[in-house]
Design an enzyme around this catalytic site. Structure first.
Site, PDB file in Angstrom:
ATOM      1  N   HIS A 176      38.140  75.737  17.502  1.00  0.00           N
ATOM      2  CA  HIS A 176      38.335  74.709  18.533  1.00  0.00           C
ATOM      3  C   HIS A 176      39.772  73.513  17.178  1.00  0.00           C
ATOM      4  O   HIS A 176      40.165  72.822  17.459  1.00  0.00           O
ATOM      5  CB  HIS A 176      37.792  73.611  19.089  1.00  0.00           C
ATOM      6  CG  HIS A 176      36.857  72.394  18.393  1.00  0.00           C
ATOM      7  ND1 HIS A 176      35.955  72.934  18.475  1.00  0.00           N
ATOM      8  CD2 HIS A 176      37.017  71.387  18.737  1.00  0.00           C
ATOM      9  CE1 HIS A 176      34.897  71.719  17.803  1.00  0.00           C
ATOM     10  NE2 HIS A 176      36.134  70.615  17.988  1.00  0.00           N
ATOM     11  N   LYS A 180      42.871  71.638  16.105  1.00  0.00           N
ATOM     12  CA  LYS A 180      43.821  70.086  16.549  1.00  0.00           C
ATOM     13  C   LYS A 180      44.886  70.016  14.952  1.00  0.00           C
ATOM     14  O   LYS A 180      45.060  71.058  14.303  1.00  0.00           O
ATOM     15  CB  LYS A 180      42.627  70.008  16.002  1.00  0.00           C
ATOM     16  CG  LYS A 180      41.709  69.584  16.081  1.00  0.00           C
ATOM     17  CD  LYS A 180      40.479  68.578  14.991  1.00  0.00           C
ATOM     18  CE  LYS A 180      38.900  68.525  15.913  1.00  0.00           C
ATOM     19  NZ  LYS A 180      38.983  67.732  17.230  1.00  0.00           N
ATOM     20  N   GLU A 214      30.594  62.840  12.065  1.00  0.00           N
ATOM     21  CA  GLU A 214      30.269  62.640  13.854  1.00  0.00           C
ATOM     22  C   GLU A 214      29.194  61.235  14.116  1.00  0.00           C
ATOM     23  O   GLU A 214      28.339  61.030  13.281  1.00  0.00           O
ATOM     24  CB  GLU A 214      29.715  63.152  14.164  1.00  0.00           C
ATOM     25  CG  GLU A 214      30.603  64.286  14.346  1.00  0.00           C
ATOM     26  CD  GLU A 214      29.977  65.366  15.468  1.00  0.00           C
ATOM     27  OE1 GLU A 214      30.688  65.353  16.543  1.00  0.00           O
ATOM     28  OE2 GLU A 214      29.286  66.357  14.573  1.00  0.00           O
ATOM     29  N   ASP A 233      26.467  74.628  12.582  1.00  0.00           N
ATOM     30  CA  ASP A 233      26.863  74.589  13.645  1.00  0.00           C
ATOM     31  C   ASP A 233      28.453  73.619  13.342  1.00  0.00           C
ATOM     32  O   ASP A 233      29.871  74.088  14.008  1.00  0.00           O
ATOM     33  CB  ASP A 233      26.336  72.652  14.613  1.00  0.00           C
ATOM     34  CG  ASP A 233      26.840  72.435  15.705  1.00  0.00           C
ATOM     35  OD1 ASP A 233      27.453  73.494  17.107  1.00  0.00           O
ATOM     36  OD2 ASP A 233      27.098  71.593  15.837  1.00  0.00           O
ATOM     37  N   HIS A 238      33.719  75.192  11.178  1.00  0.00           N
ATOM     38  CA  HIS A 238      35.108  74.276  11.274  1.00  0.00           C
ATOM     39  C   HIS A 238      35.237  73.668   9.778  1.00  0.00           C
ATOM     40  O   HIS A 238      36.760  73.792   9.061  1.00  0.00           O
ATOM     41  CB  HIS A 238      34.669  73.369  12.422  1.00  0.00           C
ATOM     42  CG  HIS A 238      34.702  73.433  13.178  1.00  0.00           C
ATOM     43  ND1 HIS A 238      34.572  74.345  14.143  1.00  0.00           N
ATOM     44  CD2 HIS A 238      33.297  72.518  13.807  1.00  0.00           C
ATOM     45  CE1 HIS A 238      34.641  73.907  15.111  1.00  0.00           C
ATOM     46  NE2 HIS A 238      33.112  73.495  15.403  1.00  0.00           N
ATOM     47  N   LYS A 338      25.166  64.137  12.038  1.00  0.00           N
ATOM     48  CA  LYS A 338      25.444  63.563  12.709  1.00  0.00           C
ATOM     49  C   LYS A 338      25.033  62.125  12.763  1.00  0.00           C
ATOM     50  O   LYS A 338      24.736  62.133  11.697  1.00  0.00           O
ATOM     51  CB  LYS A 338      24.370  63.962  13.967  1.00  0.00           C
ATOM     52  CG  LYS A 338      24.538  65.880  14.309  1.00  0.00           C
ATOM     53  CD  LYS A 338      26.219  65.893  15.453  1.00  0.00           C
ATOM     54  CE  LYS A 338      26.230  67.513  15.644  1.00  0.00           C
ATOM     55  NZ  LYS A 338      27.328  68.219  15.299  1.00  0.00           N
TER      56      LYS A 338
HETATM   57  C1  BG6 Z   1      31.096  71.780  18.187  1.00  0.00           C
HETATM   58  C2  BG6 Z   1      29.391  71.431  17.210  1.00  0.00           C
HETATM   59  O1  BG6 Z   1      32.020  73.142  17.546  1.00  0.00           O
HETATM   60  O2  BG6 Z   1      32.191  70.381  17.341  1.00  0.00           O
HETATM   61  C3  BG6 Z   1      29.092  69.866  17.575  1.00  0.00           C
HETATM   62  O3  BG6 Z   1      29.618  72.158  18.125  1.00  0.00           O
HETATM   63  C4  BG6 Z   1      29.796  68.647  17.034  1.00  0.00           C
HETATM   64  O4  BG6 Z   1      28.113  69.428  17.025  1.00  0.00           O
HETATM   65  C5  BG6 Z   1      31.776  69.472  17.826  1.00  0.00           C
HETATM   66  O5  BG6 Z   1      29.999  67.517  18.161  1.00  0.00           O
HETATM   67  C6  BG6 Z   1      33.149  68.430  17.061  1.00  0.00           C
HETATM   68  O6  BG6 Z   1      34.566  69.115  17.387  1.00  0.00           O
HETATM   69  P1  BG6 Z   1      34.910  67.037  16.928  1.00  0.00           P
HETATM   70  O7  BG6 Z   1      35.980  67.967  18.257  1.00  0.00           O
HETATM   71  O8  BG6 Z   1      34.569  65.874  18.061  1.00  0.00           O
HETATM   72  O9  BG6 Z   1      35.737  67.015  16.251  1.00  0.00           O
END
Ligand code: BG6
Length: 488
Positions: A176, A180, A214, A233, A238, A338
């Protein structure tokens, strides 16, 4: 992005329609597309799950989810139009015969997007079920969610299961982050500005930092997260996608294959990290109890459902290197965790120092230019430059000045588009540019597996860091060893 020669999807089948992803993200994304009149070609959205809904109950379920997650955006007319597209099929994925219900709801020979919003463990079953009724035909395309495997071998198993029924050109693997706005803007910034395209290499850049922090912890997902950890993860997908976009060569155009070919080359050029260099190149951490947002938050091992002996990492810092001509000698420092002080993702491009300093009266060493790309929140781009201090000073005094382009100031009234809206729309249009190709996933796993294997072999527990801090002290040492420091 340019589209391939595919017709737009006419049906969307949401497998796993009762699950968290559908509830929180997908219904909202589809509804927003409806509001923007982007669903014109889509006649039907069919929810598929094990829940005992009939069509009307499912429609009400969708409305309830929208009310829960995007209450302010609900408008009567688009909502009515949107809900009228929905239908429902109750299917137990282990029951091949039940997939006939899906077939009965789809006009034959119509372009259909199957969204696998389920755990990957059932992708194989779903594909078999679709195949049993001839739904794996040339009119089908499939969206797959992460995580695709927990290492190279398991990702191959999942991909093989789906590839047995669908061609690569029919498969859309989601990361995802590629949906963005600011991540996509990396392409614009790099390839639409000669200012950056000519300076974007080892001649001008000292190093790059990628931070994805995060403040949230595990959010009730302990069961899932503990088997995964921050490397799998966040980094394997990402962060490596961000790194690829930053480091790739200019593609000849914006077509899916050309963009993905260039990203793949970067992933393949990542210098392996293994048992010989793991300590020097990586730090893994786990948060302990600490202070965040004015309160005390529990440590990872004190979260609900925790196995008190878990050694899963919730923080990773890595010094990555890319073995190619452009990036020789330019480290890419990445960190993600985290329970860090705030949600904050940014890329910092640190340029090299000037070769000679004629402003010694202002600075014994001239600060180097820095390009900061704020990915989220407060999206924007900031360029740090040296500037003359205004006024009639004795010497020509200079100071650091920031040219700050905050997207919210420039694009005042624009609604922030959620990544899922963009990605679902791309898949409806049949463009794979924002989706991960199988060879990309495999190259990313190959590199990540080296790190994971070396951590396992070292048998060392993760370093503790207090919740609300920027990670273990050793992550500061990781970059300080090179005489550099993290941007705070
Ligand atoms: C997800 C992870 O792919 O991305 C999560 O599994 C994480 O652990 C999340 O919190 C973060 O996404 P974003 O869009 O909030 O940065």
């Amino acid at each position: 992005m340019p589209e391939q020669n595919l017709k737009n999807a006419e049906n969307i089948v949401l497998l796993g329609a009762g699950g968290d992803l559908s509830r929180r993200k997908l219904f909202a994304a589809l509804y927003q597309l409806e509001r923007e009149n982007q669903l014109a070609t889509v006649n039907k959205i069919i929810g598929v799950a094990r829940n005992d809904f009939d069509k009307e109950q499912f429609q009400q379920f969708v409305i309830d989810c929208l009310n829960e997650f995007i209450p302010k955006d609900i408008e009567e007319k688009p909502l009515t139009r949107f809900i009228s597209r929905f239908d429902y099929a109750k299917v137990d994925f282990s029951d091949k015969k039940a997939f006939k219900k899906i077939k009965d709801l789809i006009p034959s020979k119509s372009e259909t997007l199957y969204y696998l919003a389920t755990p990957p463990s059932v992708y194989g079953l779903i594909c078999e079920g679709l195949n049993a009724h001839g739904l794996d035909n040339e009119y089908a395309r499939v969206i797959m969610e992460k995580p695709i495997g927990h290492d190279l071998a398991s990702s191959k198993v999942i991909n093989d299961q789906v590839n047995e029924y669908f061609e690569e050109s029919q498969i859309y693997r989601i990361d995802h982050y590629l949906g963005k706005e600011t991540v996509l803007n990396l392409l614009a910034l790099r390839f639409a500005n000669s200012l950056f395209s000519t300076n974007w290499d080892h001649n001008c850049i000292d190093h790059v930092q990628i931070t994805v922090a995060e403040s949230v912890g595990i959010e009730g997902r302990w069961g899932f997260y503990d088997g995964v950890g921050q490397m799998r993860d966040m980094v394997q997908n990402h962060l490596l996608q961000i790194l690829s976009l930053l480091a790739m060569e200019p593609p000849t155009d914006l077509s899916s294959e050309n963009i993905r070919d260039e990203k793949l080359k970067v992933l393949k050029a990542l210098r392996p990290i293994d048992r010989t260099n793991i300590h020097e190149k990586t730090v893994r951490g786990q948060y302990a109890k600490g202070h965040l947002n004015g309160g005390v938050v529990p440590g990872y091992l004190e979260e609900e459902g925790a196995n008190k002996k878990s050694t899963t990492e919730t923080f990773v810092a890595i010094k990555a290197e890319i073995d190619n001509w452009r990036w020789a000698g330019v480290p890419f420092y990445m960190r993600t965790g985290k329970r860090m002080p705030c949600k904050h993702s940014e890329v910092v491009i640190q340029f090299k120092h000037q070769p000679h300093n004629i402003f010694g009266h202002s600075f014994s060493q001239l600060p180097a230019n820095k390009l900061t790309i704020r990915l989220q929140p407060d999206e924007g781009v900031e360029l740090t430059v040296m500037n003359k201090v205004p006024g009639m000073t004795k010497n020509l005094e200079i100071s650091e000045t920031k040219l700050d382009l905050s997207f919210s100031d420039v694009h005042d009234n624009e609604r922030v588009i959620d990544a899922y809206e963009r990605l679902v729309l791309s898949a409806i249009h049949g463009s794979q540019a924002l989706f991960i190709r199988r060879d990309e996933i495999e190259a990313a796993w190959t590199w990540a597996d080296g790190v994971l294997d070396a951590w396992e072999a070292s048998n060392e527990p993760p370093k503790s860091y207090s919740a609300g801090s920027w990670g273990p002290v050793s992550s500061i040492a990781l970059i300080a060893r090179d005489d550099r420091s993290w941007e705070e």
